[in-house]
Design an enzyme around this catalytic site. Structure first.
Site, PDB file in Angstrom:
ATOM      1  N   GLY A 142       0.708  -1.303   0.135  1.00  0.00           N
ATOM      2  CA  GLY A 142       0.090  -0.013   0.000  1.00  0.00           C
ATOM      3  C   GLY A 142       0.811   1.245  -0.011  1.00  0.00           C
ATOM      4  O   GLY A 142       0.336   2.328   0.514  1.00  0.00           O
ATOM      5  N   GLY A 143       2.007   1.317  -0.571  1.00  0.00           N
ATOM      6  CA  GLY A 143       2.923   2.152  -0.799  1.00  0.00           C
ATOM      7  C   GLY A 143       3.509   2.777   0.470  1.00  0.00           C
ATOM      8  O   GLY A 143       3.930   4.108   0.567  1.00  0.00           O
ATOM      9  N   SER A 220       4.958  -5.962  -2.447  1.00  0.00           N
ATOM     10  CA  SER A 220       5.159  -4.346  -2.583  1.00  0.00           C
ATOM     11  C   SER A 220       5.674  -3.744  -1.412  1.00  0.00           C
ATOM     12  O   SER A 220       7.163  -4.169  -1.048  1.00  0.00           O
ATOM     13  CB  SER A 220       4.019  -3.845  -3.187  1.00  0.00           C
ATOM     14  OG  SER A 220       3.872  -2.373  -3.541  1.00  0.00           O
TER      15      SER A 220
END
Length: 557
Positions: A142-143, A220
């Site tokens: 989620g960055g 990620s």
């Protein structure tokens, strides 16, 4: 147009404010509950759900607190273990998400005065309390700015005999702000995950889990967090025993931040606190501001693990930490075929804001901006990419369609594939545990391209996009028959690695660990196949005879 690495970090903000998940959760058994006592903690009441394919029943305990609320004097501090509770705790519904700009905007006015920071909870999904099954511990992406355990339903993975744990950890400013001192030490989300893993060691036996068989996996930003846990000298031994790192690397250009002092000073001035000349004044400012105002003031900022935090989670560059590590755990890591296409999309949007008509922009000008994002001061990588990927006869032209495959591969290489391959190679150097490397190549009916904001305006598709592999691990999208077969393969591969230490699925060749820096590695597609030179993946788009399908011919570049 001057494009720097800072421009790349805009994707973190895009990812953070997007509603990227459309959940299709397992059907719950309404009204059915069960009570479980956790010695040393308290009693909880949970519910039931069913898996998506075989409709097997599992138990779910949602929002179990593992830490005290990090509010007031605990804001920005290391998480503190949750004190025991005396009343039965209802865990049949998800706990609070850790605050992000998107979640704050959805909170009703009558809830805005609640303790929004009391979010350090975890979910446990299990089918049998009386056994000891391998544990999967998922760290969401989620960055570094968004994400929650409730975005990752268990309906696929619980088809297998594992226990799934999904914790929340602090994100954005509340997690990653740092002064590098005891007031705001930095990297407290790494501490959150460490405490949640310690909770697993202490209590997972009461949920049918085996504390001696814990696999951490994440995607990620979650992949970078796992890299921090793997390399950090502060991670206690024995917290986890295998790792799966999907589409991300702590050694990438976006893996750690070095500008955190300038960032927190900038935030102090943005908040208009009055005095921001010394650390004490800055701490008073950000410590006392409301959650909503703090997040609103950081909507144009990006975050991530910081280099040189107070408690020494990341005291040196990750590659330096790697040199100090004596051992490693079995690792499976990889990327999607077009893992960097989201960067190309963000980059394209930046050009179009300034120059709506790119017919006056040459391929060379457009590509040079991409190269500047790589920040290769010596120019070696830039020159090699230019030579190997771009047809020389279009360099001075505006034929962006003919250069599209090269644009894809530049972003794939720089931001995802090269850091992932390098991390795998470095882990292999230890020769203390096997390393498996994959490329996810399946082009299914769903995509995360656009992250909920739409992607129809791009003259290219997202290809096999960043985070598309998670569509087949968590039931967040409707799948057709072909997609379902891939989901079943993915679940087989992930859980066989968790259970036996080796990824495998039926009707596939034996999947081999890496023997040297080139491979072997394996392709995840309709059929599982092996490759023996992973460097072939660096030009996977250019070398694909069907790469023209990425170009949307009805939209002019």
């Amino acid at each position: 147009m001057n494009i720097s690495l800072a421009f790349f970090f805009e994707w973190l903000i895009i990812l953070a404010i997007a509603d990227i998940t459309i959940q299709y959760p397992a059907e719950s058994q309404e009204g059915a509950t069960m009570t479980l006592h956790i010695p040393g903690q308290g009693s909880i009441v949970g519910g039931y759900g069913t898996t998506l394919w075989s409709e097997r029943t599992f138990m779910q305990f949602l929002g179990i607190p593992y830490a005290e609320s990090p509010r007031e004097e605990l804001r920005f501090k290391l998480a503190v273990k949750r004190k025991p509770w005396t009343q039965i705790l209802n865990t049949s519904n998800y706990g609070r998400r850790c605050p992000s700009l998107s979640s704050i905007n959805k909170i009703q006015n009558d809830q805005i005065k609640d303790d929004l920071e009391d979010c350090l909870n975890l979910c446990v999904y299990t089918k049998d309390l009386d056994v000891r099954r391998p544990v999967m511990f998922y760290v969401y992406g989620g960055g570094f700015f968004n994400g929650s355990n409730e975005d990752h339903p268990p309906g696929f993975l619980l088809e297998k005999d594992i226990v799934l744990v999904v914790p929340n950890y602090r994100i954005g400013a509340l997690g990653f702000l740092s002064l590098g001192n005891e007031d705001i030490p930095g990297n407290v989300p790494i501490g959150d995950l460490t405490l949640a893993l310690q909770w697993v060691q202490d209590y997972i036996q009461y949920f049918g889990g085996d504390a001696k068989q814990v696999t951490v996996f994440g995607q990620s930003a979650g992949a970078a967090m796992l890299g921090a846990l793997l390399l950090s000298p502060k991670t206690p031994s024995g917290l986890f025993h295998r790792s799966i790192i999907q589409s991300g690397s702590i050694i990438s250009s976006w893996g750690v931040r070095k500008d955190y002092i300038r960032q927190i000073k900038r935030l102090c001035y943005t908040l208009a606190c009055g005095q921001c000349t010394n650390n004490s004044e800055i701490y008073t400012c950000v410590r006392n501001v409301s959650v909503g105002k703090l997040l609103e003031s950081t909507k144009s900022e990006s975050f991530g693990p910081v280099l040189g935090d107070y408690y020494g989670y990341i005291p040196q560059e990750p590659l330096e930490l790697h040199k100090e590590k004596k051992n490693s755990v079995p690792l499976m890591t990889g990327f999607t075929k077009h893992d960097g296409s989201f960067v190309l999309a963000i980059y394209y949007d930046g050009w179009k804001k300034q120059l709506p008509n790119l017919s006056n922009v040459t391929v060379r000008q457009f590509a040079n901006g991409l190269f500047r994002m790589i920040n290769d001061n010596g120019g070696i990588a830039n020159n090699l990419l230019m030579k190997l990927l771009f047809p020389k006869d279009i360099w001075q032209s505006d034929q962006h369609e003919k250069a599209l495959a090269a644009y894809f591969d530049v972003t794939n290489i720089a931001f995802m594939k090269s850091p992932t391959v390098t991390f795998a190679q470095k882990m292999l150097e230890k020769h203390s545990a096997p390393v498996y490397l994959y490329s996810f190549d399946y082009d299914g009916s769903n995509t995360r391209f656009g992250y909920g904001f739409g992607h129809e305006h791009y003259p290219f598709s997202g290809g096999i996009h960043h985070s598309n592999e998670n569509i087949y691990l968590f039931p967040t999208h409707l799948l057709n028959d072909d997609d379902k077969k891939i989901a079943q393969k993915m679940v087989d591969l992930w859980t066989s690695f968790v259970i036996n230490g080796k990824p495998q699925t039926k009707d596939s060749p034996e999947i081999l660990p890496m023997e040297d820096e080139l491979g072997p590695y394996f392709h995840i597609d309709t059929n599982i196949t092996l490759g023996y030179n992973v460097l072939d993946e660096l030009s996977a788009t250019v070398d694909d005879p069907e790469h023209e399908k990425l170009h949307r011919k009805h939209i002019k570049f």
